[in-house]
Write an enzyme that holds these catalytic residues in place. Structure first.
Site, mmCIF file in Angstrom:
data_model
loop_
_atom_site.group_PDB
_atom_site.id
_atom_site.type_symbol
_atom_site.label_atom_id
_atom_site.label_comp_id
_atom_site.label_asym_id
_atom_site.label_seq_id
_atom_site.Cartn_x
_atom_site.Cartn_y
_atom_site.Cartn_z
ATOM 1 N N CYS A 145 2.467 7.738 -1.962
ATOM 2 C CA CYS A 145 1.225 7.515 -2.712
ATOM 3 C C CYS A 145 1.487 6.556 -3.877
ATOM 4 C CB CYS A 145 0.617 8.837 -3.131
ATOM 5 S SG CYS A 145 -1.176 8.700 -3.327
ATOM 6 N N HIS A 185 0.114 11.598 1.901
ATOM 7 C CA HIS A 185 1.103 12.603 1.469
ATOM 8 C C HIS A 185 1.660 13.356 2.675
ATOM 9 C CE1 HIS A 185 0.258 12.645 -2.943
ATOM 10 N NE2 HIS A 185 -0.855 12.072 -2.522
ATOM 11 N N GLU A 230 4.185 15.200 2.805
ATOM 12 C CA GLU A 230 4.777 16.492 2.425
ATOM 13 C C GLU A 230 3.844 17.671 2.666
ATOM 14 O OE1 GLU A 230 3.782 14.119 0.393
ATOM 15 O OE2 GLU A 230 3.023 14.863 -1.524
HETATM 16 N N1 GLN Z 1 -2.670 7.235 -9.142
HETATM 17 C C1 GLN Z 1 -2.719 6.701 -7.804
HETATM 18 C C2 GLN Z 1 -4.133 6.668 -7.277
HETATM 19 O O1 GLN Z 1 -5.002 7.381 -7.732
HETATM 20 C C3 GLN Z 1 -1.812 7.481 -6.882
HETATM 21 C C4 GLN Z 1 -2.194 8.898 -6.696
HETATM 22 C C5 GLN Z 1 -1.105 9.764 -6.120
HETATM 23 O O2 GLN Z 1 0.063 9.393 -6.164
HETATM 24 N N2 GLN Z 1 -1.446 10.935 -5.622
HETATM 25 O O3 GLN Z 1 -4.417 5.943 -6.353
#
Ligand code: GLN
Length: 542
Positions: A384, A510, A512
């Site tokens: 992410c 994600h 995970e």
């Molecule tokens: N801050 C980034 C976004 O909102 C990544 C978010 C995250 O890593 N869950 O796109």
């Protein structure tokens, strides 16, 4: 089976006794006996969901397929059961009140004074039973957050009392988890806190059916009898829950203590077959008998609280076992990483994971980590924000776009390589408004990702607002970055990789959240394998 059976897990004496793990372990045992089980968690705080909570406050926010931002215990439920949870599996006081207040405004209670009893308790009672109405489950396990005696838990306890009365004891069993502290000065285990905590439950009209006692030392039969006598619980239903080496030991420990049998007997259900725990035991064996070990650096800014990266840490446990390796996580605070110390902090590690996150703090440290591993051919996985950082780093140091950034960190940047999606630009409310939940991703057939997944169509969970800015796609491609996974409907970038690097992967989603004991996530399995290969290669003289 006609009626859905309910098991409630309450907690006494202190918080952090591991109700979630006990609930998940019981569920796993019942599942292994052929019952269809799900677990839900009711949290007494006023946030509608934990999505707006700082990870320092509450640990990681777990995301379900249907896009619910939930308590991290739901992660344990999924990892233990391998059954997806949903929005309905996590209810907070905020959600309960919101729905009652909305109903009041719609006139549903016209003429009535709207009160905690019966309106809030009715709403809770109804939600206790929502998942059971789907017809998919034989047994619903409900974990009540908080500790008995908390002011904010009272409506949940009262709703439970009513439900147990209405359904009858054989359809609704209460397991109360308590602590038996050991006083080293006296050299004794002490039962009084448990007695008090059960008394608190009794005052609220609930007789627990089973006591699970967390303890550092064995609980002798005499002590179980004493606890039973003072708490109106048969001593056979007073169970010892000794501190375990790993959370994954707990189902087997609970099986030894016959927790599943006792619960089934109280629910008047047959024990059916003996639980089939062969895959679980196989996993535990690999976990406890690794053939080698690797050290992976986890670069993030919430590293002081390990729970902030719970699912990532557990995914490494699963992937380590799958590779017969022990994965040691070295927590690296991104704020403390600089150009000058990156080498010293990272050298010797077998791989680096740059974690998800929000905001500017620690960003530059993450970029330094990525630069180092990209140049030194050390395996890298960016999740992410970690993927977004890999894009920014590539823009700055390979494309030489000075000041390239995400508009989250620098709204004025000349090179907004990560930017808000159109659909996100007018959103002002914070709760539940990110891109959340499962989305499809199409992988390029020849890519590393397709090889890792052994498939070209995957679905993964998201939780972010910002995206790779497709305006720059061609420039990055010309500079060697491969966009190996795209959303088939929107063309949004889901994955990046570097073909001229041994293992350099970034994912906007994600992975995970989807790693479980029986299905370790392929991306983590592949990353751990690559880290081990890197370690072995480093050993060989060139
Ligand atoms: N801050 C980034 C976004 O909102 C990544 C978010 C995250 O890593 N869950 O796109």
């Amino acid at each position: 089976m006609s009626t859905v059976k309910h098991v409630f897990v309450t907690g006494g004496v202190t918080s952090s006794l591991g109700k979630g793990i006990i609930a998940a372990s019981l569920a796993r045992l019942l599942q292994a006996r052929g019952y269809s089980v799900t677990i839900q968690k009711f949290d007494p705080y006023l946030n509608i969901d934990p999505g707006t909570l700082n990870p320092y406050e509450h640990g990681e926010c777990f995301v379900t397929d249907d896009g619910a931002e939930t308590d991290l215990d739901l992660g344990h439920y999924e990892r233990f059961l391998d059954v997806p949870t949903s929005q309905a599996n996590n209810v907070t006081t905020g959600r309960v009140y919101l729905s009652v207040i909305e109903k009041e405004r719609q006139g549903n209670y016209l003429g009535k004074t709207v009160q905690v009893v019966p309106h809030i308790t009715d709403e809770i009672k109804q939600r206790y039973q929502t998942l059971g109405k789907s017809g998919r489950y034989d047994i619903i396990i409900t974990e009540l957050g908080g500790t008995v005696g908390d002011i904010e838990s009272l409506p949940y306890i009262e709703s439970l009392r009513q439900l147990k009365y209405e359904l009858g004891d054989s359809n609704c069993v209460v397991v109360h988890l308590t602590l038996i502290p050991y006083l080293s000065a006296a050299g004794e285990l002490k039962t009084k806190p448990t007695q008090h905590s059960v008394k608190a439950l009794l005052e609220l009209g609930i007789q627990p059916d089973i006591l699970v006692c967390r303890t550092e030392h064995p609980l002798p039969k005499e002590m179980r009898k004493k606890i039973g006598l003072f708490c109106n619980v048969n001593h056979n239903a007073v169970i010892e829950a000794r501190d375990a080496e790993s959370i994954y030991d707990v189902p087997l420990l609970m099986q030894q203590e016959q927790l599943d049998r006792i619960v089934l007997a109280k629910l008047k259900l047959s024990t059916r077959q003996d639980p089939d725990l062969s895959t679980w035991k196989d996993f535990l064996f690999r976990l406890k008998n690794p053939q080698s070990e690797i050290n992976i650096g986890l670069v993030g800014k919430y590293v002081e609280l390990k729970d902030a990266y719970k699912s990532i840490a557990e995914a490494f446990v699963h992937a380590g076992a799958a590779n017969n390796l022990k994965v040691n996580i070295k927590w690296i605070h991104s704020e403390h990483l600089t150009r000058n110390n990156a080498q010293e902090k990272i050298k010797g590690l077998d791989g680096i994971l740059v974690a998800p996150g929000f905001g500017q703090r620690g960003l530059e440290g993450k970029l330094e980590a990525i630069r180092y591993v990209r140049e030194k051919n050390i395996p890298f996985l960016g999740i992410c924000l970690g993927m977004q950082c890999a894009v920014i780093e590539y823009a700055r140091h390979v494309l030489r776009w000075n000041g390239a950034n995400s508009t989250e960190m620098d709204p004025e940047t000349l090179y907004p390589v990560i930017d808000l999606m159109e659909g996100q630009k007018n959103i002002t409310k914070m709760g539940g408004t990110m891109r959340l939940g499962a989305y499809d991703c199409q992988l390029k057939p020849e890519s590393k990702l397709a090889e890792i997944y052994q498939s070209s169509e995957i679905t993964e969970r998201h939780r972010h607002r910002y995206e790779f800015n497709n305006k720059y796609l061609k420039s990055f491609e010309q500079a060697g970055l491969v966009f190996s996974g795209l959303n088939p409907l929107t063309g949004l970038v889901e994955t990046i990789e570097l073909p001229n690097h041994p293992w350099f992967v970034g994912v906007q989603y994600h992975p995970e959240y989807k790693s479980t004991v029986s299905k370790p996530h392929p991306l983590f399995v592949g990353f751990v394998k690559a880290c081990f290969e890197h370690k072995e290669a480093e050993k060989k003289p060139n």
